[in-house]
Design an enzyme around this catalytic site. Structure first.
Site, PDB file in Angstrom:
ATOM      1  N   GLY A  38       2.251  -3.733  -1.661  1.00  0.00           N
ATOM      2  CA  GLY A  38       2.171  -4.624  -0.523  1.00  0.00           C
ATOM      3  C   GLY A  38       1.180  -5.674  -0.932  1.00  0.00           C
ATOM      4  O   GLY A  38       0.203  -5.364  -1.631  1.00  0.00           O
ATOM      5  N   ASP A  39       1.396  -6.906  -0.570  1.00  0.00           N
ATOM      6  CA  ASP A  39       0.588  -7.972  -1.167  1.00  0.00           C
ATOM      7  C   ASP A  39      -0.905  -7.780  -0.957  1.00  0.00           C
ATOM      8  O   ASP A  39      -1.703  -7.899  -1.889  1.00  0.00           O
ATOM      9  CB  ASP A  39       1.060  -9.348  -0.692  1.00  0.00           C
ATOM     10  CG  ASP A  39       0.948  -9.560   0.808  1.00  0.00           C
ATOM     11  OD1 ASP A  39       0.817  -8.571   1.574  1.00  0.00           O
ATOM     12  OD2 ASP A  39       1.009 -10.730   1.232  1.00  0.00           O
ATOM     13  N   ASN A  42      -2.164  -4.720  -2.938  1.00  0.00           N
ATOM     14  CA  ASN A  42      -2.294  -5.051  -4.358  1.00  0.00           C
ATOM     15  C   ASN A  42      -3.618  -5.752  -4.629  1.00  0.00           C
ATOM     16  O   ASN A  42      -4.330  -5.449  -5.594  1.00  0.00           O
ATOM     17  CB  ASN A  42      -1.139  -5.947  -4.802  1.00  0.00           C
ATOM     18  CG  ASN A  42       0.216  -5.301  -4.613  1.00  0.00           C
ATOM     19  OD1 ASN A  42       0.339  -4.083  -4.573  1.00  0.00           O
ATOM     20  ND2 ASN A  42       1.243  -6.135  -4.479  1.00  0.00           N
ATOM     21  N   TYR A  94      10.345  -0.780   0.042  1.00  0.00           N
ATOM     22  CA  TYR A  94      11.034  -1.933  -0.527  1.00  0.00           C
ATOM     23  C   TYR A  94      11.512  -1.632  -1.935  1.00  0.00           C
ATOM     24  O   TYR A  94      10.965  -0.773  -2.634  1.00  0.00           O
ATOM     25  CB  TYR A  94      10.159  -3.194  -0.497  1.00  0.00           C
ATOM     26  CG  TYR A  94       8.964  -3.212  -1.415  1.00  0.00           C
ATOM     27  CD1 TYR A  94       9.002  -3.899  -2.619  1.00  0.00           C
ATOM     28  CD2 TYR A  94       7.769  -2.593  -1.061  1.00  0.00           C
ATOM     29  CE1 TYR A  94       7.893  -3.960  -3.461  1.00  0.00           C
ATOM     30  CE2 TYR A  94       6.658  -2.637  -1.883  1.00  0.00           C
ATOM     31  CZ  TYR A  94       6.733  -3.323  -3.079  1.00  0.00           C
ATOM     32  OH  TYR A  94       5.639  -3.365  -3.904  1.00  0.00           O
ATOM     33  N   TRP A 109      13.118  -1.965   3.897  1.00  0.00           N
ATOM     34  CA  TRP A 109      13.387  -1.041   4.999  1.00  0.00           C
ATOM     35  C   TRP A 109      12.037  -0.820   5.674  1.00  0.00           C
ATOM     36  O   TRP A 109      11.284   0.077   5.293  1.00  0.00           O
ATOM     37  CB  TRP A 109      13.970   0.263   4.469  1.00  0.00           C
ATOM     38  CG  TRP A 109      15.322   0.105   3.852  1.00  0.00           C
ATOM     39  CD1 TRP A 109      16.525   0.336   4.458  1.00  0.00           C
ATOM     40  CD2 TRP A 109      15.626  -0.291   2.508  1.00  0.00           C
ATOM     41  NE1 TRP A 109      17.565   0.085   3.581  1.00  0.00           N
ATOM     42  CE2 TRP A 109      17.042  -0.295   2.366  1.00  0.00           C
ATOM     43  CE3 TRP A 109      14.860  -0.652   1.389  1.00  0.00           C
ATOM     44  CZ2 TRP A 109      17.687  -0.639   1.187  1.00  0.00           C
ATOM     45  CZ3 TRP A 109      15.492  -1.004   0.219  1.00  0.00           C
ATOM     46  CH2 TRP A 109      16.895  -0.988   0.124  1.00  0.00           C
ATOM     47  N   ARG A 177       7.402 -15.355   3.014  1.00  0.00           N
ATOM     48  CA  ARG A 177       8.659 -14.650   2.830  1.00  0.00           C
ATOM     49  C   ARG A 177       9.551 -14.997   4.013  1.00  0.00           C
ATOM     50  O   ARG A 177       9.303 -14.543   5.133  1.00  0.00           O
ATOM     51  CB  ARG A 177       8.442 -13.136   2.748  1.00  0.00           C
ATOM     52  CG  ARG A 177       7.634 -12.682   1.544  1.00  0.00           C
ATOM     53  CD  ARG A 177       8.404 -12.870   0.244  1.00  0.00           C
ATOM     54  NE  ARG A 177       7.637 -12.420  -0.919  1.00  0.00           N
ATOM     55  CZ  ARG A 177       6.844 -13.187  -1.634  1.00  0.00           C
ATOM     56  NH1 ARG A 177       6.694 -14.477  -1.306  1.00  0.00           N
ATOM     57  NH2 ARG A 177       6.187 -12.716  -2.673  1.00  0.00           N
ATOM     58  N   ALA A 265       3.415  -9.252  -7.832  1.00  0.00           N
ATOM     59  CA  ALA A 265       1.955  -9.189  -7.662  1.00  0.00           C
ATOM     60  C   ALA A 265       1.192 -10.193  -8.519  1.00  0.00           C
ATOM     61  O   ALA A 265      -0.031 -10.098  -8.627  1.00  0.00           O
ATOM     62  CB  ALA A 265       1.420  -7.781  -7.905  1.00  0.00           C
ATOM     63  N   ASP A 268      -0.945 -11.971  -6.007  1.00  0.00           N
ATOM     64  CA  ASP A 268      -1.893 -11.020  -5.420  1.00  0.00           C
ATOM     65  C   ASP A 268      -3.037 -10.725  -6.384  1.00  0.00           C
ATOM     66  O   ASP A 268      -4.203 -10.649  -5.975  1.00  0.00           O
ATOM     67  CB  ASP A 268      -1.183  -9.709  -5.075  1.00  0.00           C
ATOM     68  CG  ASP A 268       0.071  -9.904  -4.257  1.00  0.00           C
ATOM     69  OD1 ASP A 268       0.164 -10.909  -3.545  1.00  0.00           O
ATOM     70  OD2 ASP A 268       0.966  -9.033  -4.339  1.00  0.00           O
TER      71      ASP A 268
END
Length: 320
Positions: A38-39, A42, A94, A109, A177, A265, A268
């Protein structure tokens, strides 16, 4: 003037999901790599690896997969004291698909993800606001903004204003996104409102083009400075980044090692390198160089999180 950051820890706000990634040649879909990502998570992880006390602020379920993620975060040195647990729930998921050139796409999802409800309960919001007031940096992204309902986002903005008033350095990565928003105009309004609260903003230029129609990185930097942002770092991929504050604007180039394996990433990890460097007193250009270096390592590995053995030798406190 550069931002003066209190050295009292880093906290990232957002969502972490289970991650599945497939081989770039797509020859064998059974060879999936399992992880998490997840950003904001990360970034929190790489900040911790660079020696900065790091916390993650989110909500997960009480299932064994959530237990596994929490254990892995703790193993990486991330504090989970501010992670809420929702009974009977489980994290989102994901799936990453990468091209042979290293470009990635995602399938999600996550509609029932507990992280989406982090700001739903006013009592919990008050608890988070009080807890986060002691941190040096609070960090979030455009994806963080997209998680919440309108009412919850209002509570989040109120929290951010109170944190700013109490001396916390607020940082934002405009990670856009489209699937997370009903329209570009909705994202544009939320991004602007967030940026006007921030001390440091680390946008990716392609995202700024998509959301605001910027025609150059300099235009992005100027717009954000006009909104009152103290430090702007416009990420440019292979071209490095553009660093700007009230007095100056300069380019910081990056060394291209080779063709990327997976760009997941990249932004990130850049943000982690930059913010860890700034936290430890590096000037913006040196912090940007550290961000470039870390991102350059990350894109040469599959998935969001690289092995510890692959981390750059240069520390976040090395100004040379």
């Amino acid at each position: 003037m550069s931002v003066d950051i209190r050295q009292s820890g880093f906290a990232a706000l957002g969502e972490c999901m289970l991650e599945l990634s497939e081989p770039s040649d797509r020859t064998d879909a059974t060879q999936l790599q399992m992880g998490f990502g997840g950003d904001t998570l990360n970034t929190a992880l790489y900040v911790a690896r660079l020696g900065v006390p790091s916390s993650y602020v989110t909500a997960v379920g009480d299932d064994y997969r959530s237990d596994w993620m929490l254990a892995r975060w703790q193993h990486e040195g991330i504090s989970t004291d501010l992670v809420a647990r929702f009974p009977g729930r489980q994290p989102g998921l994901y799936w990453i698909t990468t091209t042979p050139e290293g470009e990635r796409s995602f399938a999600y999802w996550r509609k029932e993800s507990p992280a989406r409800e982090l700001f739903d309960a006013p009592n919990h919001v008050a608890y988070l606001t009080n807890a986060l007031a002691s941190y040096g940096i609070v960090y979030l992204t455009g994806i963080s903004l997209s998680l919440y309902s309108d009412a919850a986002r209002e509570r989040m903005f109120t929290t951010l204003q109170r944190l700013r008033d109490q001396g916390v350095t607020l940082c934002f990565d405009g990670n856009f996104r489209p699937a997370g928003w009903s329209s570009v105009s909705e994202a544009r309004e939320a991004f602007e409102r967030a940026c006007r609260l921030m001390h440091i903003v680390l946008p990716t230029f392609e995202d700024e083009q998509a959301v605001f129609g910027d025609v150059s990185p300099t235009q992005t930097a100027d717009r954000l400075r006009d909104w009152g942002v103290d430090e702007v770092v416009v990420k440019l991929g292979r071209d490095g980044c553009l660093v700007a504050d009230a007095q100056r604007i300069e380019s910081v180039n990056t060394e291209v090692i080779g063709n990327p394996v997976d760009t997941t990433a990249a932004g990130d990890s850049f943000s982690a390198g930059y913010l860890a460097g700034r936290y430890n007193g590096l000037p913006p250009n040196a912090a940007a160089a550290l961000g470039n270096q870390l991102a350059g390592v990350v894109i040469m590995h599959r998935g969001a999180i690289v092995p510890r053995s692959a981390m750059p030798e240069r520390s976040a406190g090395d100004a040379s």
